[in-house]
Design an enzyme around this catalytic site. Sequence first.
Site, PDB file in Angstrom:
ATOM      1  N   ASP A   1     -19.308   1.150  -7.560  1.00  0.00           N
ATOM      2  CA  ASP A   1     -19.626  -0.267  -7.375  1.00  0.00           C
ATOM      3  C   ASP A   1     -21.147  -0.344  -7.160  1.00  0.00           C
ATOM      4  O   ASP A   1     -21.914  -0.495  -8.128  1.00  0.00           O
ATOM      5  CB  ASP A   1     -18.820  -0.798  -6.170  1.00  0.00           C
ATOM      6  CG  ASP A   1     -19.150  -2.227  -5.758  1.00  0.00           C
ATOM      7  OD1 ASP A   1     -20.149  -2.782  -6.230  1.00  0.00           O
ATOM      8  OD2 ASP A   1     -18.415  -2.819  -4.924  1.00  0.00           O
TER       9      ASP A   1
ATOM     10  N   LYS B   1      -6.464  -3.195  -2.050  1.00  0.00           N
ATOM     11  CA  LYS B   1      -7.661  -2.364  -1.844  1.00  0.00           C
ATOM     12  C   LYS B   1      -8.016  -2.415  -0.368  1.00  0.00           C
ATOM     13  O   LYS B   1      -8.225  -3.494   0.190  1.00  0.00           O
ATOM     14  CB  LYS B   1      -8.788  -2.917  -2.718  1.00  0.00           C
ATOM     15  CG  LYS B   1     -10.204  -2.526  -2.346  1.00  0.00           C
ATOM     16  CD  LYS B   1     -11.158  -2.820  -3.509  1.00  0.00           C
ATOM     17  CE  LYS B   1     -12.486  -3.383  -3.065  1.00  0.00           C
ATOM     18  NZ  LYS B   1     -13.352  -3.743  -4.221  1.00  0.00           N
TER      19      LYS B   1
ATOM     20  N   GLU C   1     -13.285   3.905  -4.178  1.00  0.00           N
ATOM     21  CA  GLU C   1     -14.460   3.141  -4.616  1.00  0.00           C
ATOM     22  C   GLU C   1     -15.667   3.485  -3.750  1.00  0.00           C
ATOM     23  O   GLU C   1     -15.590   3.441  -2.522  1.00  0.00           O
ATOM     24  CB  GLU C   1     -14.127   1.642  -4.539  1.00  0.00           C
ATOM     25  CG  GLU C   1     -15.215   0.727  -5.081  1.00  0.00           C
ATOM     26  CD  GLU C   1     -14.735  -0.732  -5.189  1.00  0.00           C
ATOM     27  OE1 GLU C   1     -13.526  -0.971  -5.457  1.00  0.00           O
ATOM     28  OE2 GLU C   1     -15.569  -1.632  -5.011  1.00  0.00           O
TER      29      GLU C   1
ATOM     30  N   GLY D   1     -15.935  -8.671  -6.956  1.00  0.00           N
ATOM     31  CA  GLY D   1     -16.473  -9.966  -6.550  1.00  0.00           C
ATOM     32  C   GLY D   1     -17.377  -9.827  -5.350  1.00  0.00           C
ATOM     33  O   GLY D   1     -17.451  -8.775  -4.711  1.00  0.00           O
TER      34      GLY D   1
ATOM     35  N   SER E   1      -8.828  -7.443  -1.788  1.00  0.00           N
ATOM     36  CA  SER E   1      -9.628  -6.508  -1.022  1.00  0.00           C
ATOM     37  C   SER E   1      -9.395  -6.845   0.447  1.00  0.00           C
ATOM     38  O   SER E   1      -9.756  -7.931   0.910  1.00  0.00           O
ATOM     39  CB  SER E   1     -11.100  -6.692  -1.413  1.00  0.00           C
ATOM     40  OG  SER E   1     -11.925  -5.923  -0.586  1.00  0.00           O
TER      41      SER E   1
ATOM     42  N   ASP F   1     -11.962   1.402  -0.571  1.00  0.00           N
ATOM     43  CA  ASP F   1     -13.368   1.119  -0.869  1.00  0.00           C
ATOM     44  C   ASP F   1     -14.196   1.416   0.372  1.00  0.00           C
ATOM     45  O   ASP F   1     -14.000   0.800   1.425  1.00  0.00           O
ATOM     46  CB  ASP F   1     -13.521  -0.360  -1.277  1.00  0.00           C
ATOM     47  CG  ASP F   1     -14.952  -0.696  -1.699  1.00  0.00           C
ATOM     48  OD1 ASP F   1     -15.817   0.206  -1.693  1.00  0.00           O
ATOM     49  OD2 ASP F   1     -15.197  -1.874  -2.032  1.00  0.00           O
TER      50      ASP F   1
ATOM     51  N   LYS G   1     -10.470  -1.577   2.713  1.00  0.00           N
ATOM     52  CA  LYS G   1     -11.823  -1.200   3.100  1.00  0.00           C
ATOM     53  C   LYS G   1     -11.703  -0.065   4.110  1.00  0.00           C
ATOM     54  O   LYS G   1     -10.912  -0.169   5.070  1.00  0.00           O
ATOM     55  CB  LYS G   1     -12.537  -2.393   3.733  1.00  0.00           C
ATOM     56  CG  LYS G   1     -12.854  -3.503   2.745  1.00  0.00           C
ATOM     57  CD  LYS G   1     -13.918  -3.047   1.754  1.00  0.00           C
ATOM     58  CE  LYS G   1     -14.541  -4.213   1.019  1.00  0.00           C
ATOM     59  NZ  LYS G   1     -15.516  -3.761  -0.006  1.00  0.00           N
TER      60      LYS G   1
ATOM     61  N   LYS H   1     -19.376  -6.215 -11.408  1.00  0.00           N
ATOM     62  CA  LYS H   1     -19.578  -7.520 -10.775  1.00  0.00           C
ATOM     63  C   LYS H   1     -20.762  -8.164 -11.456  1.00  0.00           C
ATOM     64  O   LYS H   1     -21.876  -7.652 -11.352  1.00  0.00           O
ATOM     65  CB  LYS H   1     -19.961  -7.354  -9.296  1.00  0.00           C
ATOM     66  CG  LYS H   1     -18.893  -6.816  -8.403  1.00  0.00           C
ATOM     67  CD  LYS H   1     -19.380  -6.781  -6.957  1.00  0.00           C
ATOM     68  CE  LYS H   1     -18.372  -6.049  -6.098  1.00  0.00           C
ATOM     69  NZ  LYS H   1     -18.841  -5.866  -4.713  1.00  0.00           N
TER      70      LYS H   1
HETATM   71  O1  OSB Z   1     -17.477  -3.785  -2.136  1.00  0.00           O
HETATM   72  O2  OSB Z   1     -16.296  -4.974  -3.443  1.00  0.00           O
HETATM   73  C1  OSB Z   1     -17.040  -4.883  -2.452  1.00  0.00           C
HETATM   74  C2  OSB Z   1     -17.204  -8.276  -0.653  1.00  0.00           C
HETATM   75  C3  OSB Z   1     -18.548  -8.342  -0.360  1.00  0.00           C
HETATM   76  C4  OSB Z   1     -19.361  -7.282  -0.689  1.00  0.00           C
HETATM   77  C5  OSB Z   1     -18.836  -6.159  -1.333  1.00  0.00           C
HETATM   78  C6  OSB Z   1     -17.494  -6.096  -1.665  1.00  0.00           C
HETATM   79  C7  OSB Z   1     -16.665  -7.174  -1.295  1.00  0.00           C
HETATM   80  C8  OSB Z   1     -15.224  -7.176  -1.523  1.00  0.00           C
HETATM   81  C9  OSB Z   1     -14.542  -8.503  -1.715  1.00  0.00           C
HETATM   82  O3  OSB Z   1     -14.555  -6.168  -1.537  1.00  0.00           O
HETATM   83  C10 OSB Z   1     -14.350  -8.777  -3.139  1.00  0.00           C
HETATM   84  C11 OSB Z   1     -14.061 -10.243  -3.425  1.00  0.00           C
HETATM   85  O4  OSB Z   1     -12.914 -10.660  -3.295  1.00  0.00           O
HETATM   86  O5  OSB Z   1     -14.996 -10.969  -3.813  1.00  0.00           O
HETATM   87 MG    MG Z   2     -16.838  -2.288  -3.548  1.00  0.00          MG
END
Ligand code: OSB
Ligand code: MG
Length: 370
Positions: free
Chosen positions: A240, A162, A215, A292, A136, A189, A164, A264
Site C-alpha cells: 500500500d 481486513k 498488507e 481507500g 477494513s 494490514d 488492522k 488508491k
Molecule cells: O491502510 O488502507 C489503509 C484508512 C486510512 C489510511 C490508510 C488506510 C485506511 C483504511 C480504510 O484501511 C480504508 C477505507 O475504507 O477507506
Molecule cells: Mg493499507
Amino acid sequence: MKITRIEIRKLALPMTRSFKASFGVVTHKETVITKLYTSDGLVGFGESSSLWAPVYNHETNDTCMYIQEKFIAPRIIGKNFETPQEFREAYADVIGNPTAKTGPECAFWDLVSQRDNKSLKRLVGGVKDEIPVGESIGMKPSIKQTLDEIDKRIAEGYLRIKLKIEPGWDVELVRRVRERYPDVTLTVDANSAYNLREHGKILRSLEQFEVSIIEQPFGECDLVDHAAFQSETTIPICLDESIESADDARSAAALGSCKVINIKPGRVGGLVESVKIHDLAAEQGIGVFCGGMMETGIGRAFNIALASKQNFSYPSDMSPASLYFSEDVVESSFTVKPNGHVDVPDRPGLGFTVKEDIIAKFTKKKVVVE
Ligand code: OSB
Ligand code: MG
C-alpha cells in the site's frame, strides 16, 4: 475545456466512531474537496483525502490545500485541456504530493465525463457492473468488540475482513477471528508497523490461520525486506504505502516485493496513474484491489469506477461513508448489497449528486483561485 476557477475547501466531518490503525487514531476526519469551473459552465468535483498529520504518507490535508493553491492552481487556471493526461502534464514539474494532485485530477475526470456524456466507468475502461467489497476493521479496545463489528459486517454481506494490526495486536486477534469464522477471507494490514528482523517469525505464524494477504508489514521505502519476506512466506504480501507511482510498482515487481497491490487513487495522484498501475500489475501477474482513504462519497465515486476494471480481482475497501460519517456530501451514495457487492454507476459525472449545502456546512477553510 478552459479552467476558469478552482475552489479548494477543507472539510471537517463529524465521525460516528473513531478509526484506529498502527499510525494513530482518526477521531475527526478532515478532507479536501476541490471544485473546478470551466468557461462552458461545467463544474467538476474531486477529493484529496489525507490525514491530520503525515503518519500514513508524507502528506496532510493542509499540505494538500497548500500544494493545490500555490502550485497546481496557477498551472491550470486560464488554460485549455482536453484529456486528463494533458491536464496532469500541466503540473508534472511538481514533484511528489500525489494526494494533493488527486482532487484536481479527479475533478477534471468529472468534467470530461459530463462533456463526453460517458460514465467514469467507461472512461477508465471499467467492465464490471458491481464490485466485491470488504471492510477494513480498525483496532478496538478488545477482541470481543472486534468480533462484534465483524459479526455485523458479515451479516451485511461483506466479502472480506481486513484487520488492522500492530505488534502485540496480531496473532491472538487473528486466531480468535479465524476460530469464529473458519471460512471468511481474512487479511491483515500493518501500515508499516513491523520490521523483518524482529517480527518475521510472528508474521509467518499467521500462515496457520490462512490469512490471504499481509498488507504493508514494513516501511514504505523498504522494497528489499518486503521481497526477502515474500520469498519466505506463503502469504501474499500486498503493498500500500510503498506504491506511490507506476514506477514504484515496476520496482516492486522487479524485486518480487509483493503479489498484490492496493491501488488508491488518492495515494498515486489520481486515476491516470491508478490505471497505469492496474495495467502493469495485470502484465506482471500481480493482483490488485482498490483501497481507500476514508473518502466521502465524492472520492469513493472515482474509486468505484476504477475498481470496475478487469484485474480488480480481490474485494476492495469500499465501505460506504455512512460507516464513518454522520452525513455524507453526496445524495444517496452507494450501499453494500446482500451479495457483498456495490453497484457501479453508469451515468455521466460522479454518478452521485453532490450536496453543496452539506459541503458548505462542514467547510472549515476555503480558498478560491481564478
Ligand atoms: O491502510 O488502507 C489503509 C484508512 C486510512 C489510511 C490508510 C488506510 C485506511 C483504511 C480504510 O484501511 C480504508 C477505507 O475504507 O477507506
Ligand atoms: Mg493499507
